[in-house]
Design a protein around this motif. Sequence first.
Motif: not given
Lengths: 206, 206
Positions: B10, B17, B1, B40-41, B3-7, B13-14, B43
């Motif tokens: 994250i 989007i 798997m 964000h909190t 996936y992006i791990k850097d908070p 990017n959020s 969706a």
Amino acid sequence: MEYIKDPRDIEKNSFEIITQELGEKTFPEREGKIIKRMIHTTADFQYADITKISKGAIDSGLAALKEGCSIYTDTRMSMAGINKRALKQMNCEIYCLVDDPEVAKEAKERGLTRSMVAMEKAAKEEKTKIFVIGNAPTALFQLCQYIDEGKKLPSLVVGVPVGFVGARESKDELIRRNVPYITTLGRKGGSTVAAAIVNALLYMNL
Amino acid sequence: MEYIKDPRDIEKNSFEIITQELGEKTFPEREGKIIKRMIHTTADFQYADITKISKGAIDSGLAALKEGCSIYTDTRMSMAGINKRALKQMNCEIYCLVDDPEVAKEAKERGLTRSMVAMEKAAKEEKTKIFVIGNAPTALFQLCQYIDEGKKLPSLVVGVPVGFVGARESKDELIRRNVPYITTLGRKGGSTVAAAIVNALLYMNL
């Protein structure tokens, strides 16, 4: 201003309204209790369509609660939302490590999220049988990896991270595992949703 | 798997989007920061349509934060979700009384919700200038009454109770008051939404 002030009436009326508005969309009794509590906490009826409960997950979760297991939550918010009196009556414990200073230090050093490092520590605790993930996809990805490696076999994963980066994907990974789970497909979820699911289970057991 | 791990990635990017999917639905800069954090909190893009911010509310809230005010929250969940490090940097305090044993006792005796009795106590605290209500309509009704009676004039009311009994009505009462507010019309809201609004304000000030 006139309004209902009795908390029991408020909850009772709320669930009646939810049942009524769900209309022909009905569920088996215990699944229904969980899904309605998720709707109760969000006022979002989409949870009736996106919630996925694996076969046997409710029984497995209830059995772990009856044994007095420990519950790990990925956020202090989910932990705060879970009914402590009900937990105590079942001799269950609950904890969250995401604010642990050791975890923060290690996460920084290793370039990982605090959620991942916290999950690593929680997965090592034998008594921890229920994992509640309402926020961090990275925590859920991490847990899936431990399941694959046979390092952890949870009695129940409440995997409902919310958001736009990794949430959907982490839940898609969860449902591919042979592990009892309750999840929400797609982006939606969150700490309040996670707490609602656990509370619904606790109230079934009391 | 993978996936992006850097908070930080994250979160960045959020928000990108969210901005992209909002498309032509744009907001003034500070309103946008609040609304995007609410999305964000949860969706849930519906927050773009139901969020109502009174004129001057952001300035008034930011000024109170800069003064190092106290913030009252109606639930421990909202309190848990608000960034403590940011609060500390602004010398602000936060508290919640809903679990106070005195409050529980008094609520039972008077046949009120614990939220109402807790609000009564909080409203008496002079330093408390921001009220954050993510759960209990009864707390918001109570606060509206104090505003009417001139007992309390908050610098900001974050009034976003969720649910099916009283939530919508309590928010309709709030928007009729001449008080700085941030609210969500209708049933939706909740503790995570309340925390997101306060965090958005805190991050503007830092």
